[in-house]
Motif scaffolding. Structure first.
Motif, short mmCIF file in Angstrom:
data_model
loop_
_atom_site.label_atom_id
_atom_site.label_comp_id
_atom_site.label_asym_id
_atom_site.label_seq_id
_atom_site.Cartn_x
_atom_site.Cartn_y
_atom_site.Cartn_z
N GLU A 1 2.81 1.29 90.15
CA GLU A 1 3.17 1.55 88.75
C GLU A 1 4.59 1.07 88.47
O GLU A 1 4.87 0.46 87.42
CB GLU A 1 3.03 3.04 88.45
N CYS B 1 2.12 3.22 82.74
CA CYS B 1 0.87 2.83 83.37
C CYS B 1 0.50 3.85 84.45
O CYS B 1 1.35 4.58 84.96
CB CYS B 1 0.95 1.42 83.94
N THR B 2 -0.79 3.86 84.75
CA THR B 2 -1.33 4.75 85.79
C THR B 2 -2.21 3.92 86.71
O THR B 2 -3.06 3.16 86.24
CB THR B 2 -2.14 5.89 85.16
#
Length: 542
Positions: free
Chosen positions: A450, A463-464
Motif C-alpha cells: 500500500e 488503497c487497501t
C-alpha cells in the motif's frame, strides 16, 4: 525551586490513577489550565476551558456520586458513551475511588459490546442514553446486563456533591487503573489492562526532557476511549498545557476544530491523517499547527507530506528563532498494549526518510527483530517485532491465554513484521495476520505494498491490499480510492506492478476502484482485512 515537571518526574507516588490530585498537591495554579471538552460539562458550556480547579471540582462531584452508590476499590465499571467529557471525567472519578474503569468505543456493535462486557465480568455499567438503549436490546433486564447494574448515564455523575467526595484512594504502583481495548480487527476486542505505573512510565521519561514544540496547546483527535487519550490527559495535566478533546475523529470535524481553536499540536491516528490529506489544506486556516503526532499504525508517506507542507514551525537561524512555513510530523508505532508509542521519527517538508520507517525506540524502551523461536535477527532480516518497556501492559483482563501467547523469550510480541537497518532504524512491513511472510517462501506484505502504491501513484488517495490463499498459492487484490479528478477507467496495472515489485505483482488477481466507504473498518478506523479476506475467499471458491 524545581519546576512542577521536575517534581512530578521525581515523585514515586504519581501515576495514572492520581495525576490530577498530585499536580494540585505540588502547588499547580488552580486558575491554570484543566481540560476543554467539545460538549457541555454540567453548568459549563461546550469548549469552556475548565481551569484546574474547575476540573477538580467536577471530578469530585462525580466521585461523590459513585461513592454514594457503593463503587470503590477494585470495582470494574464499564463506560459506554460517545462524548469525550462523559468518558474522561468518569475515568478520573472512578480512579479516585480506586475503581477500574473499562472504556468502550461508542462505535462498537451492540452484540460485540455485550459480549465484551460479559467477558470483563464488570460490577456496574455507565452508559449514555443512546448506548443504554442499545444495551436494552441485548438484555432481558432493562437496568442490567449480564447481572451488572446500569448505574446511570455519565452526565448524571455531575449532580454529586463535591463536598461529600471521599478521600482519594491511595494507589500502589501495581494497582490496575484502566481497561481499554484493541481495535477488534478479528472480532471481539481484547481487553488491555494498565496499572498505575505502566501508563505513566513513558511520561516520567518525557518529563525529564525539554517540552516539545507544539505541545502547549493540543487538539486531541485520538479515539477518546483509547489508551492514547488517557496518556494525553496525564501528559497535558503534568505539562500544564491546554487541550481540547474532540468526541469525533472525522477529518471534517478535526479541520473545523483546527480553524476554530487554533491548536499548536494535533494528535491522532493514521485514519485521521488520511482523511485530512484528502482535503486541499491550503483552503483552510491551519497555520497555527506546528506539530502533528501520530500513534497506533504508522502513517503513509503521501499523507505525511501533505500535512508537513501545511502549518508552521519554529527554527533557529543566524538571525535567531524564526517561524517558517511547514510543520513537524512525529510518526512511530504504538498500541494499547505498548502503553505509549514505542518508536519515533520526525518529518518536516525536507524529510526523505520514508518507506514505512518508524524510527528508533524511545530511550525508555527496547526493541528487537525476532524469529519464531525468539532469537534476535541481524539488520536487514525481516521478523517479528519484540518490544520491552516499563510502559507495556501486564496482560489482557480475564484472558491469560492471550496474555502469554503474545510473550516470547522475555519480549512482548506486538503482532507486527519489521526489519532494522544498520543505523538502528526500524521499518514496518505489515501486521502478522495480513501478510504472507514466513521465514521461508514468499514475502507478500500488504501494508508495504500500500505504501509503495501510494508513493508511486499520486492520484490514489488511499488503497487497501489483501492476500488470500488459492490452492497452495496466493492471490492479491488491490483496492484503490482515487482523487475526484482521476479517471477510474485508466489502466494502472503496469504502474502498480512496478511499484509493488515482482514477487507481489505475480500474485495480483484484481485491481479495483472503490469508494471511501466501501472498505470495512474497526471502531478506531483500521481496515478490517480479515473481513475483506473472507469476502475474497468466498469469491475464490465460487
Amino acid at each position: 525551586m524545581r519546576s512542577l515537571r521536575a517534581q512530578l518526574a521525581a515523585d514515586p507516588s504519581v501515576g495514572t490513577g492520581n495525576v490530577l490530585a498530585t499536580v494540585i498537591a505540588h502547588g499547580a495554579d488552580l486558575d491554570g489550565p484543566g481540560l476543554t471538552f467539545d460538549t457541555a460539562v454540567d453548568q459549563f458550556a461546550a469548549e469552556h476551558p475548565l481551569t484546574l480547579g474547575e476540573l477538580d471540582e467536577r471530578v469530585q462531584a462525580r466521585t461523590a456520586w459513585l461513592h454514594a452508590r457503593g463503587i470503590g476499590r477494585r470495582n470494574v465499571v464499564a463506560i459506554w458513551a460517545t462524548d469525550a467529557a462523559d468518558i474522561v471525567l468518569s475515568f478520573l472519578a472512578l480512579t479516585r475511588v480506586g475503581a477500574i474503569p473499562a472504556l468502550l468505543n461508542g462505535k462498537m456493535a451492540p452484540a460485540i459490546a455485550s459480549e465484551y462486557i460479559r467477558r470483563l465480568r464488570v460490577d456496574a455499567i455507565l452508559a449514555d442514553a443512546a448506548h443504554r438503549e442499545l444495551l436494552a436490546g441485548q438484555s432481558d433486564q432493562p437496568d442490567s446486563l449480564h447481572g451488572a447494574p446500569i448505574l446511570g448515564e455519565p452526565k448524571e455523575l455531575g449532580t454529586g456533591n463535591p463536598g461529600r467526595a471521599p478521600e482519594h484512594y491511595r494507589h500502589h504502583r501495581d494497582d490496575p487503573v484502566v481497561i481499554t481495548h484493541t481495535s477488534g480487527t478479528t472480532g471481539v476486542p481484547k481487553a488491555v489492562l494498565h496499572t498505575h505505573t505502566t501508563l505513566y512510565a513513558a511520561l516520567k521519561h518525557l518529563l525529564t526532557m525539554p517540552q516539545a514544540q507544539g505541545t502547549d496547546r493540543i487538539l486531541n483527535a485520538l479515539p477518546i476511549p483509547h489508551t492514547a487519550t488517557i496518556l494525553m490527559v496525564n501528559q497535558v495535566l503534568g505539562n500544564r498545557a491546554e487541550m481540547l478533546l474532540l468526541s469525533s475523529q472525522d477529518a471534517s470535524d478535526v479541520l473545523a476544530a483546527i480553524e476554530r481553536w487554533k491548536p499548536h499540536g494535533v494528535y491522532g491516528f493514521a485514519v485521521t491523517w488520511a482523511g485530512l490529506a484528502r482535503a486541499d489544506l491550503s483552503r483552510y486556516a491551519v497555520e497555527s499547527v506546528r506539530l502533528w503526532f501520530n500513534t497506533g499504525d504508522c502513517a503513509h508517506e503521501p499523507h505525511i507530506r501533505k500535512l508537513v507542507a501545511a502549518g508552521s514551525r519554529e527554527t533557529v537561524t543566524r538571525d535567531g528563532r524564526v517561524t517558517v512555513p511547514g510543520s513537524h510530523f512525529i510518526d512511530g508505532l504504538g498500541s494499547s498494549e505498548m502503553g505509549h508509542n514505542g518508536f519515533h521519527i520526525t518529518h518536516t517538508p525536507d524529510t526523505e526518510h520514508y518507506g514505512r520507517c518508524i524510527g528508533k525506540p524511545y530511550q525508555f524502551a527496547e526493541a528487537a527483530v525476532l524469529d519464531a523461536d525468539g532469537n534476535e535477527l541481524p539488520p536487514g532480516r525481516p521478523g517479528l517485532l519484540g518490544f520491552r518497556s516499563p510502559s507495556v501492559s501486564p496482560g489482557y483482563w480475564n484472558d491469560s491465554v492471550n496474555t502469554f501467547r503474545f510473550r516470547l523469550n522475555g519480549w512482548f510480541l506486538t503482532g507486527d513484521l519489521v526489519h532494522r537497518d544498520e543505523s538502528g532504524h526500524y521499518f514496518h512491513l505489515d501486521r502478522v495476520p495480513d501478510a504472507v511472510a514466513g521465514f521461508e517462501g514468499p514475502q507478500l506484505y500488504t501494508s508495504l505494498s500500500e505504501e509503495r502504491i501510494l508513493a508511486a501513484l499520486p492520484e490514489v488517495l488511499d488503497c487497501t491490499v489483501i492476500v488470500v490463499p488459492d490452492n497452495g498459492s496466493y492471490l492479491t487484490d488491490v483496492l484503490l480510492e482515487l482523487a475526484p479528478d482521476a479517471d477510474p477507467a485508466l489502466d494502472r496495472t503496469d504502474r502498480i506492478h512496478q511499484a509493488v515489485g515482482a514477487e507481489v505483482a505475480a500474485t495480483i488477481r484484481r485491481i479495483a476502484v472503490i469508494g471511501q466507504d466501501d472498505v470495512p473498518v474497526t471502531v478506531t478506523g483500521k481496515v478490517r482485512k480479515v473481513a475483506l479476506r473472507q469476502d475474497r475467499l468466498a469469491g475464490v471458491s465460487s
